[in-house]
Design an enzyme around this catalytic site. Structure first.
Site, PDB file in Angstrom:
ATOM      1  N   ARG A 566       0.606  -1.302   0.216  1.00  0.00           N
ATOM      2  CA  ARG A 566       0.121   0.431   0.483  1.00  0.00           C
ATOM      3  C   ARG A 566       0.889   1.439   0.249  1.00  0.00           C
ATOM      4  O   ARG A 566       1.934   1.409   0.592  1.00  0.00           O
ATOM      5  CB  ARG A 566      -1.388   0.183   1.194  1.00  0.00           C
ATOM      6  CG  ARG A 566      -1.917  -0.927   0.764  1.00  0.00           C
ATOM      7  CD  ARG A 566      -1.949  -1.423   2.943  1.00  0.00           C
ATOM      8  NE  ARG A 566      -2.633  -2.606   3.055  1.00  0.00           N
ATOM      9  CZ  ARG A 566      -3.638  -3.149   2.013  1.00  0.00           C
ATOM     10  NH1 ARG A 566      -4.202  -2.552   1.922  1.00  0.00           N
ATOM     11  NH2 ARG A 566      -3.799  -4.338   2.578  1.00  0.00           N
ATOM     12  N   VAL A 567      -0.072   2.157  -0.413  1.00  0.00           N
ATOM     13  CA  VAL A 567       1.189   3.623  -1.199  1.00  0.00           C
ATOM     14  C   VAL A 567       1.014   4.161   0.995  1.00  0.00           C
ATOM     15  O   VAL A 567       2.398   4.957   0.875  1.00  0.00           O
ATOM     16  CB  VAL A 567       0.610   4.378  -2.035  1.00  0.00           C
ATOM     17  CG1 VAL A 567       0.540   3.998  -3.264  1.00  0.00           C
ATOM     18  CG2 VAL A 567      -0.705   5.194  -1.221  1.00  0.00           C
ATOM     19  N   ASP A 568       1.273   3.679   1.452  1.00  0.00           N
ATOM     20  CA  ASP A 568       0.504   4.475   2.675  1.00  0.00           C
ATOM     21  C   ASP A 568       1.733   3.756   3.757  1.00  0.00           C
ATOM     22  O   ASP A 568       2.460   4.812   4.437  1.00  0.00           O
ATOM     23  CB  ASP A 568      -0.485   4.473   3.877  1.00  0.00           C
ATOM     24  CG  ASP A 568      -1.956   4.701   3.444  1.00  0.00           C
ATOM     25  OD1 ASP A 568      -1.718   4.772   2.136  1.00  0.00           O
ATOM     26  OD2 ASP A 568      -2.676   3.930   3.731  1.00  0.00           O
ATOM     27  N   ASP A 569       2.495   2.624   3.166  1.00  0.00           N
ATOM     28  CA  ASP A 569       3.421   1.807   3.297  1.00  0.00           C
ATOM     29  C   ASP A 569       4.724   2.124   3.020  1.00  0.00           C
ATOM     30  O   ASP A 569       5.876   1.444   3.276  1.00  0.00           O
ATOM     31  CB  ASP A 569       3.325   0.555   3.516  1.00  0.00           C
ATOM     32  CG  ASP A 569       1.993   0.081   3.999  1.00  0.00           C
ATOM     33  OD1 ASP A 569       1.747   0.665   5.547  1.00  0.00           O
ATOM     34  OD2 ASP A 569       1.105  -0.671   3.970  1.00  0.00           O
TER      35      ASP A 569
END
Ligand code: ATP
Ligand code: MG
Length: 698
Positions: A566-569
């Site tokens: 995930r991009v938040d990661d």
């Protein structure tokens, strides 16, 4: 047989590279496979399908894929209409075949497929098979938690069971458009209940029967069902879980908030608990076995519009509050059937087993609808995959001669940790295709799955998709082309993925960025239940003109797609953007590391540092030496900039109930913000969090 090797092996394969590239035509997204000079990275590692597999495959070569893919994007209406025509429609859809507003700047997002078409997905899953000569074919092989408990249903028996329940639901007043919550374990009654709802036009919302009373109450209050369907108890592994008690608590909670449910239909799961021991509320609670079998075994179908809602399903909650994803009937039907058929190279003689629970989208699209729309024989397993021993899966594979086995990386890693001997003592010779879903599969887990489980014979379909997408979006088609361990390969028919940068500008060629899709596909979700605004804000506003998946992705020089998490990661270390998946894969390739989860934490110098939680192989003790050797592995495989700053030994990792690592919580532990762990109700085992905290400074 397959050959695992570096790109140069591709030269030795009979099919020439020229063939692969010549078909590419105008489709710039799919480049020819070029030959990497250096075999240093994963992207040069190709696994070739055997000639024998290719000969029998539905998509036997890259050209065939390219031909179909080209048509699917140039003429989506024609492509999907032809496929849709294979199903039964009471009335054919109108024109246009589909309409979409995919761009928030042009007004509300609106996606429609086959509008005006009148059909029923239950009819197409069950009746159509019964009527076309498959009445006596096994629809479901059921295997209980305890070895020795089993059952099966043919398609005609399935039809009768579905009709009885459908008649009952109609009789108690469930009408087209009403919601029904299903909170059941993997009994045959779970797909039966889904199909019965679909038959009468009711909207099912399956809640995974591992969710807490709070989570269940939240969902009940959100969709206000006419009926809740459950069972008294279930055995999972050696534990007995009293589901009915959980439902009672949830119903009490929701009635406090003035949502009261008049009917709780309860299946008596005798293997787990007798009815006498079940708490009961007369007037509201009804035993399934007392009422349903009395109803007629045939039931008229409620014909519905292609755009009428089929089900509501909450996402797994890896990133926060679950979202109520709404899918409609016609497009979802056509899409799940088609993706199932091609991604698993399905043949009528296959026996298919997907280990996912029907409480997740995978269980909707690829336990129930996709396979049954193809008339497949499906294995439904009630229990835990390692109960009573780590060889249980292969025992089941041999018992039913399973040919297609579809599971999640988390299970692959845990079985790998238990050791090869549990696998190799079983024959597994029936297997021909393997599948993976849920998270990026680490190349080392991929190789183990391929070499040990599949005896280097079975292609692996690493299917990238989401609750929101309804079906596979980027997936290998077995036999179509060489695979790369850890890559989901190429887009499915009709899907045009794009990678965009921070500003939402499409990037071409080999690159990394945010994974988006630029057109609608039949299986796309139509809204978030009761919150169209959140639908637009979450998925369509971040990059106007595109559907934003929330996932990061790399496209390599050969056009293969690699999901990076995930991009938040994504972690930004001294200006380097590092995907968590990449570091985790490096760690897991260490022979003593079973599983890894990587998050960022605030670092004075680098901006963000890398914090790695690691689970070790059975019996391996954690030591300073091991810590150093883990860090060295990452330095060697990715580079010094990606070396973890902190290794945190983790006997277990916090996971969602669908088996995904919940990095949101790990980030808080890494930052030592222990009072801000947030909602942990979707965690499978909340106590691993305490265990991790206790080991934080070891
Ligand atoms: P929430 O949206 O509530 O945070 P979730 O995204 O985990 O939960 P799902 O819809 O079940 O809920 O999962 C979809 C996500 O799973 C994808 O966005 C992706 O991050 C991951 N995923 C699924 N399959 C793959 C795959 N084959 N490779 C890489 N990632 C995958
Ligand atoms: Mg998601």
């Amino acid at each position: 047989n397959y050959r695992i090797g570096m790109a140069s092996n591709y030269l030795r394969h009979g099919e020439s590279i020229a063939n692969f590239s010549s078909g590419a035509g105008k489709i710039s997204r799919i480049n020819a496979v070029t030959l990497g000079e250096s075999p240093a990275s994963e992207e040069n590692d190709l696994v070739l399908p055997s000639d024998e597999f290719c000969r029998q495959a539905l998509i036997p070569n890259p050209q065939k894929y390219l031909e179909m893919y080209k048509r699917s994007v140039e003429d989506p209406a024609g492509f999907w209409s032809d496929i849709a025509s294979e199903f039964y429609w009471k009335q054919k859809w109108g024109q246009p075949v589909f309409s979409e507003n995919f761009d928030v700047r042009n007004g509300p997002i609106d996606i429609q497929w086959f509008k005006g078409g009148v059909t029923n997905i239950c009819y197409n899953c069950v009746d159509r098979n019964v009527e076309s000569g498959n009445a006596d074919k096994i629809a479901i092989y059921w295997e209980g938690n305890e070895p020795g408990f089993q059952d099966s249903l043919t398609y005609s028996q399935l039809l009768q069971r579905v009709c009885q329940l459908a008649n009952y639901l109609k009789d108690v007043g469930v009408k087209k458009g009403d919601a029904v919550i299903i909170y059941l374990p993997m009994l045959m009654e779970l797909p039966i209940a889904m199909l019965a709802c679909a038959r009468i036009g009711a909207v099912h919302s399956v809640v995974f029967a591992g969710f807490s009373a709070d989570s269940l109450a939240q969902r009940i209050m959100d969709c206000k069902p006419k009926v809740v369907i459950t069972c008294n108890a279930v055995k999972r592994g050696s534990k007995t879980i009293q589901l009915k008690d959980i439902v009672d608590t949830a119903l009490a909670e929701s009635s406090k908030n003035s949502i009261s449910i008049d009917l709780c239909l309860t299946y008596e799961n005798q293997c787990a608990m007798k009815r006498g021991d079940t708490k009961w509320q007369d007037g509201r609670d009804v035993w399934w076995q007392d009422v349903v079998p009395k109803y007629p075994t045939s039931c008229m179908v409620e014909w519905v519009d292609a755009e009428d809602p089929l089900f509501l399903l909450y996402t797994s909650g890896s990133t926060g509050k679950p979202k109520g994803v709404l899918h409609t009937t016609g497009g979802y039907m056509v899409y799940t059937a088609t993706t199932f058929k091609y991604a698993f190279d399905y043949k009528p003689s296959d026996v298919y087993w997907c280990t996912a629970d029907c409480g997740w989208i995978t269980g909707h699209s690829y336990v129930t609808y996709g396979p049954m729309l193809n008339g497949a024989t499906v294995v439904v397993y009630e229990g835990a995959p390692n109960y009573p021993h780590p060889g249980r899966c292969w025992d089941i594979v041999d018992k039913f001669n399973v040919t297609i086995f579809y599971t999640a990386p988390t299970l692959v890693r845990s079985l790998m940790r238990d050791g090869d001997q549990y696998v190799t003592r079983y024959s597994r010779k029936s297997l021909r295709v393997l599948g993976s879903v849920g998270e990026p599969i680490n190349p080392s887990a991929w190789r183990w799955f391929f070499n040990v489980v599949g005896d280097s014979r079975c292609p692996i379909s690493d299917t990238w998709w989401q609750t929101e997408t309804g079906g596979f979006m980027i997936t290998p088609l077995p036999g179509a082309w060489p695979q790369k361990p850890g890559s989901a390969t190429f887009p499915f028919f009709g899907v045009q993925p794009v990678i965009v940068d921070d500003k939402g500008i499409e990037i071409d060629g080999a690159c990394s960025g945010y994974l988006c899709v630029k057109n609608s596909w039949p299986g796309a979700f139509r809204t978030l239940y009761g919150d169209h605004e959140r639908y637009e804000t979450t998925y369509f506003k971040p990059f106007p003109g595109y559907y934003f998946s929330g996932d990061g992705c790399t496209r390599d020089k050969d056009g293969y797609y690699w999901l990076t998490g995930r991009v938040d990661d994504v972690i930004n270390v001294s200006g380097h953007r590092i995907g968590t998946a990449e570091v985790e894969s490096a760690l897991v390739s260490h022979p003593q590391c079973a599983e890894a989860a990587v998050v960022g934490f605030e670092h004075e110098v680098k901006g963000q540092g890398i914090y790695a939680f690691v689970t070790l192989v059975e019996g391996v003790p954690y030591s300073e030496e091991l810590r150093k050797s883990l860090i060295l592995t990452v330095r060697e495989q990715i580079g010094a900039f990606a070396a973890p700053d902190k290794i945190h030994w983790a006997p277990g990792l916090p996971k969602t109930r669908s088996g995904k690592i919940m990095r949101r919580i790990l980030r808080k532990i890494a930052a030592r913000q222990l009072d801000e762990l947030g909602d942990t109700s979707t965690l499978a085992e909340p106590n691993v969090v305490d265990q991790l905290i206790a080991l934080a400074d070891c």
